[in-house]
Design a protein around this motif. Structure first.
Motif, PDB file in Angstrom:
ATOM      1  N   ASP A 118       0.772  -1.225  -0.059  1.00 13.00           N
ATOM      2  CA  ASP A 118      -0.188   0.028   0.133  1.00 13.00           C
ATOM      3  C   ASP A 118       0.821   1.214  -0.132  1.00 13.00           C
ATOM      4  OD1 ASP A 118      -2.690  -1.293   0.205  1.00 13.00           O
ATOM      5  OD2 ASP A 118      -2.105  -1.712   2.241  1.00 13.00           O
ATOM      6  N   TYR A 160     -10.990   5.472   2.515  1.00 19.61           N
ATOM      7  CA  TYR A 160     -10.806   4.564   1.504  1.00 19.61           C
ATOM      8  C   TYR A 160     -10.993   5.071   0.021  1.00 19.61           C
ATOM      9  CZ  TYR A 160     -11.920   0.281  -1.137  1.00 19.61           C
ATOM     10  OH  TYR A 160     -11.653  -0.796  -2.206  1.00 19.61           O
ATOM     11  N   THR A 167      -8.047   5.127  -2.716  1.00 20.47           N
ATOM     12  CA  THR A 167      -8.164   4.469  -3.796  1.00 20.47           C
ATOM     13  C   THR A 167      -7.990   5.302  -5.113  1.00 20.47           C
ATOM     14  OG1 THR A 167      -9.726   2.846  -2.960  1.00 20.47           O
ATOM     15  CG2 THR A 167      -9.629   2.897  -5.204  1.00 20.47           C
ATOM     16  N   SER A 225      -4.111   5.698  -5.305  1.00 18.83           N
ATOM     17  CA  SER A 225      -3.546   4.797  -5.791  1.00 18.83           C
ATOM     18  C   SER A 225      -3.791   4.529  -7.241  1.00 18.83           C
ATOM     19  CB  SER A 225      -4.137   3.359  -5.255  1.00 18.83           C
ATOM     20  OG  SER A 225      -3.555   2.421  -5.759  1.00 18.83           O
TER      21      SER A 225
END
Length: 244
Positions: free
Chosen positions: A58, A191, A195, A198
């Motif tokens: 991560d 979250y 995301t 990412s």
């Protein structure tokens, strides 16, 4: 999660690996840490072993001191696989931050110019040790023997090096790193935000393809041009077979 290796004669690097594993021995046996935190060291870290790490990560820790150019291609591979980066303005971190966007990169630490300026003034790591209670407690805890079965001298070469010389100015960057990790934690709790960051890291890493790198080397360093290669039907079929 840590990965690395040390040359047989590199005493200090081997001692760092020993410290990592010793901290892991304490943390991983602590019932309060059960299912909360584990310390893992991957021995003999190499390209083969790294293939299992890049897709699972991560957060990529690229924390080399700015100006030392110690941050190479591993950070690119982490970003391509969706890991966000916490790092300094060193090596490839600079280009990754430019491509991914500053808002999708966790930046901390001195710049290369600030490193040179601090060295010119006379860097004194003890100043940071004496003025930061948390940092002092960490180094004192290591020297207390807590992570070495009561041996207070085992890791003293490491702490003495930090307090007396600290050539990579780790103590100067310590608090900035801790503060940046708090920003990482806040982002990770969101979250949807994490995301999105990412996905953008993966999507914007095209610049680091090997095709582009070779083309730049050819044009800017070797001053050569590309050559068209005609493949036979057998070669084309063989190439397709390998791809499949």
């Amino acid at each position: 999660m840590f990965g690395g290796k040390a040359a047989p004669g590199y005493y200090m690097a081997k001692l760092i690996i020993k410290l990592i594993n010793s901290v892991g021995h304490v943390v991983n046996r602590d019932p309060d840490m059960h299912d909360r935190l584990k310390v893992v060291f991957i021995p003999d870290y190499n390209v083969t072993n790294s293939q299992f790490v890049y897709p699972a990560a991560d957060l990529s820790e690229q924390i080399s001191t700015a100006g030392f150019e110690a941050s190479g291609t591993g950070n690119m591979k982490f970003s391509m696989n969706g890991a966000l980066t916490i790092g300094t303005l060193d090596g490839a971190n600079i280009e990754i931050r430019q491509e991914a966007g500053a808002e999708n990169f966790f930046l901390f630490g001195l710049t290369a110019d600030q490193v040179l300026e601090l060295k010119a003034k006379g860097y004194r790591p003890l100043d940071y040790y004496e003025s930061n209670p948390e940092l002092k407690a960490v180094l004192d805890w290591i020297n207390s023997g807590h992570f070495s079965d009561g041996d207070c001298d085992l890791f003293k070469p490491l702490t003495d090096k930090l307090l007396q010389q600290d050539p990579f100015m780790l103590l100067a960057d310590y608090q900035a790193y801790i503060d940046c990790q708090s920003r990482v934690s806040d982002a990770y709790r969101d979250y949807e935000q994490w995301t999105r960051m990412s996905i953008l890291n993966s999507a914007r890493m095209g610049k680091f393809s090997s095709d582009r790198s070779i083309r730049d080397y050819s044009q800017q360093i070797w001053h050569t041009s590309s050559v068209q290669v005609e493949l036979s039907e057998y070669d084309q079929a063989d190439a397709m077979l390998k791809i499949e």
